[in-house]
Scaffold this motif. Structure first.
Motif, PDB file in Angstrom:
ATOM      1  N   MET A   1      37.425  46.367  48.722  1.00 56.75           N
ATOM      2  CA  MET A   1      36.857  45.455  49.300  1.00 56.75           C
ATOM      3  C   MET A   1      35.430  44.780  48.471  1.00 56.75           C
ATOM      4  O   MET A   1      35.172  45.515  47.792  1.00 56.75           O
ATOM      5  CB  MET A   1      35.997  46.203  50.556  1.00 56.75           C
ATOM      6  CG  MET A   1      35.046  45.233  51.240  1.00 56.75           C
ATOM      7  SD  MET A   1      34.477  46.025  52.425  1.00 56.75           S
ATOM      8  CE  MET A   1      32.861  45.472  52.618  1.00 56.75           C
ATOM      9  N   ILE A   2      35.353  43.509  48.544  1.00 51.12           N
ATOM     10  CA  ILE A   2      34.442  42.999  47.498  1.00 51.12           C
ATOM     11  C   ILE A   2      33.183  42.605  48.352  1.00 51.12           C
ATOM     12  O   ILE A   2      33.376  42.011  49.376  1.00 51.12           O
ATOM     13  CB  ILE A   2      35.152  41.626  46.835  1.00 51.12           C
ATOM     14  CG1 ILE A   2      36.025  42.038  45.771  1.00 51.12           C
ATOM     15  CG2 ILE A   2      33.897  40.804  46.072  1.00 51.12           C
ATOM     16  CD1 ILE A   2      36.817  41.046  45.401  1.00 51.12           C
ATOM     17  N   THR A   3      32.053  42.759  47.743  1.00 52.44           N
ATOM     18  CA  THR A   3      30.657  42.617  48.425  1.00 52.44           C
ATOM     19  C   THR A   3      30.095  41.496  47.730  1.00 52.44           C
ATOM     20  O   THR A   3      30.283  41.398  46.529  1.00 52.44           O
ATOM     21  CB  THR A   3      29.775  43.897  48.558  1.00 52.44           C
ATOM     22  OG1 THR A   3      29.724  44.222  47.462  1.00 52.44           O
ATOM     23  CG2 THR A   3      30.653  44.895  49.615  1.00 52.44           C
ATOM     24  N   TYR A   4      29.406  40.810  48.439  1.00 53.73           N
ATOM     25  CA  TYR A   4      28.373  39.564  47.815  1.00 53.73           C
ATOM     26  C   TYR A   4      27.102  39.813  48.079  1.00 53.73           C
ATOM     27  O   TYR A   4      26.691  40.273  49.309  1.00 53.73           O
ATOM     28  CB  TYR A   4      28.831  38.142  48.436  1.00 53.73           C
ATOM     29  CG  TYR A   4      30.719  37.868  48.181  1.00 53.73           C
ATOM     30  CD1 TYR A   4      31.007  37.618  46.925  1.00 53.73           C
ATOM     31  CD2 TYR A   4      31.486  38.594  48.818  1.00 53.73           C
ATOM     32  CE1 TYR A   4      32.160  37.135  46.887  1.00 53.73           C
ATOM     33  CE2 TYR A   4      32.826  38.366  48.628  1.00 53.73           C
ATOM     34  CZ  TYR A   4      33.098  37.573  47.586  1.00 53.73           C
ATOM     35  OH  TYR A   4      34.645  37.524  47.291  1.00 53.73           O
ATOM     36  N   GLU A   5      26.129  39.470  46.938  1.00 51.16           N
ATOM     37  CA  GLU A   5      24.814  39.421  47.279  1.00 51.16           C
ATOM     38  C   GLU A   5      24.002  38.472  46.561  1.00 51.16           C
ATOM     39  O   GLU A   5      24.077  38.235  45.590  1.00 51.16           O
ATOM     40  CB  GLU A   5      24.167  40.837  46.916  1.00 51.16           C
ATOM     41  CG  GLU A   5      22.702  41.178  47.187  1.00 51.16           C
ATOM     42  CD  GLU A   5      22.270  42.507  46.703  1.00 51.16           C
ATOM     43  OE1 GLU A   5      21.127  42.664  47.477  1.00 51.16           O
ATOM     44  OE2 GLU A   5      22.936  43.097  45.993  1.00 51.16           O
ATOM     45  N   GLY A   8      21.339  39.317  43.896  1.00 53.79           N
ATOM     46  CA  GLY A   8      21.587  40.717  43.766  1.00 53.79           C
ATOM     47  C   GLY A   8      21.562  41.294  42.187  1.00 53.79           C
ATOM     48  O   GLY A   8      21.235  40.390  41.381  1.00 53.79           O
ATOM     49  N   ALA A  46      29.052  39.529  43.006  1.00 53.89           N
ATOM     50  CA  ALA A  46      30.228  39.982  43.801  1.00 53.89           C
ATOM     51  C   ALA A  46      30.630  41.414  42.980  1.00 53.89           C
ATOM     52  O   ALA A  46      30.762  41.408  41.828  1.00 53.89           O
ATOM     53  CB  ALA A  46      31.381  39.036  43.898  1.00 53.89           C
ATOM     54  N   ARG A  47      30.821  42.401  44.064  1.00 54.30           N
ATOM     55  CA  ARG A  47      30.875  43.665  43.274  1.00 54.30           C
ATOM     56  C   ARG A  47      32.252  44.319  44.077  1.00 54.30           C
ATOM     57  O   ARG A  47      32.344  44.219  45.213  1.00 54.30           O
ATOM     58  CB  ARG A  47      29.717  44.401  43.606  1.00 54.30           C
ATOM     59  CG  ARG A  47      28.604  44.121  42.582  1.00 54.30           C
ATOM     60  CD  ARG A  47      27.582  45.201  42.474  1.00 54.30           C
ATOM     61  NE  ARG A  47      26.613  44.766  41.545  1.00 54.30           N
ATOM     62  CZ  ARG A  47      26.746  44.785  40.182  1.00 54.30           C
ATOM     63  NH1 ARG A  47      27.628  45.506  39.553  1.00 54.30           N
ATOM     64  NH2 ARG A  47      25.636  44.441  39.380  1.00 54.30           N
ATOM     65  N   GLN A  48      33.039  45.138  43.265  1.00 57.50           N
ATOM     66  CA  GLN A  48      34.150  45.785  43.805  1.00 57.50           C
ATOM     67  C   GLN A  48      34.303  47.208  43.136  1.00 57.50           C
ATOM     68  O   GLN A  48      34.098  47.324  42.130  1.00 57.50           O
ATOM     69  CB  GLN A  48      35.512  45.229  43.464  1.00 57.50           C
ATOM     70  CG  GLN A  48      36.549  45.752  44.009  1.00 57.50           C
ATOM     71  CD  GLN A  48      37.935  45.261  43.569  1.00 57.50           C
ATOM     72  OE1 GLN A  48      38.312  44.965  42.456  1.00 57.50           O
ATOM     73  NE2 GLN A  48      38.746  44.893  44.719  1.00 57.50           N
ATOM     74  N   GLU A  49      33.735  48.202  44.113  1.00 51.08           N
ATOM     75  CA  GLU A  49      33.698  49.630  43.813  1.00 51.08           C
ATOM     76  C   GLU A  49      32.604  49.623  42.809  1.00 51.08           C
ATOM     77  O   GLU A  49      32.696  50.367  41.838  1.00 51.08           O
ATOM     78  CB  GLU A  49      34.935  50.039  43.378  1.00 51.08           C
ATOM     79  CG  GLU A  49      36.096  50.197  44.364  1.00 51.08           C
ATOM     80  CD  GLU A  49      37.360  50.900  43.938  1.00 51.08           C
ATOM     81  OE1 GLU A  49      37.338  51.476  42.778  1.00 51.08           O
ATOM     82  OE2 GLU A  49      38.320  50.577  44.734  1.00 51.08           O
ATOM     83  N   GLU A  85      34.029  32.145  47.560  1.00 51.72           N
ATOM     84  CA  GLU A  85      33.040  32.923  48.540  1.00 51.72           C
ATOM     85  C   GLU A  85      31.674  32.935  47.594  1.00 51.72           C
ATOM     86  O   GLU A  85      30.761  32.699  48.259  1.00 51.72           O
ATOM     87  CB  GLU A  85      33.563  34.363  48.769  1.00 51.72           C
ATOM     88  CG  GLU A  85      32.608  34.857  49.641  1.00 51.72           C
ATOM     89  CD  GLU A  85      32.485  34.251  50.873  1.00 51.72           C
ATOM     90  OE1 GLU A  85      31.448  34.721  51.831  1.00 51.72           O
ATOM     91  OE2 GLU A  85      33.271  33.726  51.384  1.00 51.72           O
ATOM     92  N   ARG A  89      28.504  31.160  49.174  1.00 53.42           N
ATOM     93  CA  ARG A  89      27.110  31.890  49.245  1.00 53.42           C
ATOM     94  C   ARG A  89      26.080  31.465  48.540  1.00 53.42           C
ATOM     95  O   ARG A  89      24.950  31.137  48.817  1.00 53.42           O
ATOM     96  CB  ARG A  89      27.115  33.439  48.664  1.00 53.42           C
ATOM     97  CG  ARG A  89      28.145  34.300  49.413  1.00 53.42           C
ATOM     98  CD  ARG A  89      27.697  34.658  50.936  1.00 53.42           C
ATOM     99  NE  ARG A  89      28.761  35.494  51.651  1.00 53.42           N
ATOM    100  CZ  ARG A  89      28.700  36.723  51.654  1.00 53.42           C
ATOM    101  NH1 ARG A  89      27.731  37.425  51.168  1.00 53.42           N
ATOM    102  NH2 ARG A  89      29.814  37.368  52.304  1.00 53.42           N
TER     103      ARG A  89
END
Length: 130
Positions: A1-5, A8, A46-49, A85, A89
């Motif tokens: 899963m990739i999260t976005y901030e 960040g 964007a971060r993954q793990e 994405e 954002r």
């Protein structure tokens, strides 16, 4: 899963590695954290793990114009919507800050990405190479 901030936290080293991969140059020792905090409206990570796999910088004029710069996506997660994405954002962040325009310039091979995937439209613009 990739999260976005939006806005960040990141380490300069991880953006330097991502930038070198994205723009095909050696890894530099740039102070990204200082640069974006001094000059940018915001940025998206964007971060993954826990690993930084995407980044985009949103510079601005301090008023109504914002500018997408340095859209970067790590090779293993390209063509999975991460870049789209990141720009979405960035668009939300610029809109929330009261900007009325979001600009981007790009090389020809990215035309479809920015126009078809991200919703930019072509306009007349000028450029002087310095």
């Amino acid at each position: 899963m990739i999260t976005y901030e939006w806005r960040g936290r990141f380490d300069n080293g991880e953006v330097n590695v991502l930038h070198a991969e994205g723009f095909e140059h050696r890894v530099l020792d740039d102070d990204w954290w200082g640069q974006v905090n001094r000059h940018s409206l915001g940025w998206v990570c964007a971060r993954q793990e826990g690993a930084l796999v995407g980044f985009v910088n949103v510079a601005w004029d301090g008023a109504v114009h914002a500018f997408v710069l340095d859209t970067l996506v790590a090779g293993p997660v390209r063509r999975q919507g991460v870049g789209r994405e990141l720009v979405a954002r960035a668009t939300e962040g610029a809109r929330a800050a009261g900007c009325e325009w979001l600009h981007v310039d790009f090389d020809e091979h990215l035309r479809s990405f920015y126009f078809d995937s991200c919703g930019f439209r072509p306009t007349d613009a000028g450029l002087i190479a310095l």
